[in-house]
Design an enzyme around this catalytic site. Structure first.
Site, PDB file in Angstrom:
ATOM      1  N   ASP A  28      45.057  79.466 -82.973  1.00 36.97           N
ATOM      2  CA  ASP A  28      46.293  79.140 -82.752  1.00 36.97           C
ATOM      3  C   ASP A  28      46.735  77.746 -82.527  1.00 36.97           C
ATOM      4  OD1 ASP A  28      47.602  81.488 -82.065  1.00 36.97           O
ATOM      5  OD2 ASP A  28      48.122  79.342 -81.254  1.00 36.97           O
ATOM      6  N   GLY A  89      56.619  90.666 -79.096  1.00 37.92           N
ATOM      7  CA  GLY A  89      56.331  89.407 -79.020  1.00 37.92           C
ATOM      8  C   GLY A  89      56.304  89.010 -80.441  1.00 37.92           C
ATOM      9  N   HIS A  96      50.176  88.630 -89.243  1.00 32.70           N
ATOM     10  CA  HIS A  96      48.754  88.269 -88.168  1.00 32.70           C
ATOM     11  C   HIS A  96      47.760  88.773 -86.716  1.00 32.70           C
ATOM     12  CE1 HIS A  96      51.455  86.961 -86.347  1.00 32.70           C
ATOM     13  NE2 HIS A  96      51.179  86.467 -84.823  1.00 32.70           N
ATOM     14  N   LEU A  97      46.285  88.778 -87.555  1.00 29.11           N
ATOM     15  CA  LEU A  97      45.764  90.290 -86.465  1.00 29.11           C
ATOM     16  C   LEU A  97      45.198  88.607 -85.264  1.00 29.11           C
ATOM     17  CD1 LEU A  97      44.607  91.913 -85.424  1.00 29.11           C
ATOM     18  CD2 LEU A  97      42.415  91.989 -86.934  1.00 29.11           C
ATOM     19  N   HIS A  98      45.182  88.037 -84.319  1.00 38.14           N
ATOM     20  CA  HIS A  98      44.925  87.691 -83.250  1.00 38.14           C
ATOM     21  C   HIS A  98      43.994  87.611 -82.634  1.00 38.14           C
ATOM     22  CE1 HIS A  98      49.066  85.844 -81.701  1.00 38.14           C
ATOM     23  NE2 HIS A  98      49.307  86.557 -82.185  1.00 38.14           N
TER      24      HIS A  98
HETATM   25  P1  5GP Z   1      52.863  86.063 -82.594  1.00 40.82           P
HETATM   26  O1  5GP Z   1      53.438  85.616 -81.508  1.00 40.82           O
HETATM   27  O2  5GP Z   1      53.830  86.473 -83.506  1.00 40.82           O
HETATM   28  O3  5GP Z   1      52.367  86.900 -82.378  1.00 40.82           O
HETATM   29  O4  5GP Z   1      51.537  84.940 -83.429  1.00 40.82           O
HETATM   30  C1  5GP Z   1      52.547  83.770 -83.557  1.00 40.82           C
HETATM   31  C2  5GP Z   1      51.300  82.961 -83.287  1.00 40.82           C
HETATM   32  O5  5GP Z   1      50.695  82.252 -84.190  1.00 40.82           O
HETATM   33  C3  5GP Z   1      51.698  82.164 -81.681  1.00 40.82           C
HETATM   34  O6  5GP Z   1      50.492  81.911 -81.063  1.00 40.82           O
HETATM   35  C4  5GP Z   1      51.418  81.074 -82.464  1.00 40.82           C
HETATM   36  O7  5GP Z   1      51.244  79.582 -80.744  1.00 40.82           O
HETATM   37  C5  5GP Z   1      50.738  80.222 -83.852  1.00 40.82           C
HETATM   38  N1  5GP Z   1      51.359  79.087 -84.309  1.00 40.82           N
HETATM   39  C6  5GP Z   1      52.779  78.644 -84.353  1.00 40.82           C
HETATM   40  N2  5GP Z   1      52.684  77.738 -85.631  1.00 40.82           N
HETATM   41  C7  5GP Z   1      51.449  77.367 -85.791  1.00 40.82           C
HETATM   42  C8  5GP Z   1      51.113  76.865 -86.412  1.00 40.82           C
HETATM   43  O8  5GP Z   1      52.485  76.189 -86.989  1.00 40.82           O
HETATM   44  N3  5GP Z   1      49.945  76.312 -86.420  1.00 40.82           N
HETATM   45  C9  5GP Z   1      48.860  77.497 -86.159  1.00 40.82           C
HETATM   46  N4  5GP Z   1      47.599  77.086 -85.964  1.00 40.82           N
HETATM   47  N5  5GP Z   1      49.538  78.227 -85.153  1.00 40.82           N
HETATM   48  C10 5GP Z   1      51.159  78.701 -84.776  1.00 40.82           C
END
Ligand code: 5GP
Ligand code: ZN
Length: 110
Positions: A28, A89, A96-98
């Protein structure tokens, strides 16, 4: 094309921790824990609900990759999260899976 589709097309030269024909994993950009990895399907799905509806086996593949990365990253305790919808969030609308680890986590989550 969404930002994760661009990453999947290797537009930014992102370093992948894992890749096969279906799945990619990369760190991330804004890590919320010492280890914070995103595991995504190459193919675009808006969120995990869409992914589950269309390709349920792929959900299992994402978790199998998370499992193997948790081992290789040395994270016996870790958290795996799908945020679904802006209210939960989600900010990138490509499923995507964190995988987070390397610190303790509160429950309930914020
Ligand atoms: P969400 O908030 O949708 O669950 O998670 C999206 C995640 O993607 C966030 O933790 C954010 O930091 C990450 N993210 C957003 N844009 C990019 C990017 O261009 N590259 C990477 N590696 N992570 C990203
Ligand atoms: Zn996408």
């Amino acid at each position: 094309m969404c930002i994760f589709c661009k990453i999947a097309a290797n537009e930014f030269g992102t370093q992948f921790l894992f890749e096969n024909e279906n799945v990619l994993a990369f760190r991330d950009l804004d890590p919320q824990a010492p280890t914070h990895i995103l595991i995504i399907p190459r193919k675009h799905f808006e969120n995990v609900d869409e992914l589950t509806n269309s390709e349920p086996a792929l959900v299992g593949e994402l978790f199998a990759v998370a499992r193997s990365l948790a081992i290789s990253e040395g994270l016996p305790a870790h958290r795996t999260v799908f945020n679904t919808g802006a209210g939960a969030g989600q900010s990138v609308f490509h499923a995507h899976l964190h995988l987070l680890g390397g610190r303790s986590f509160a429950w309930p989550p914020g």
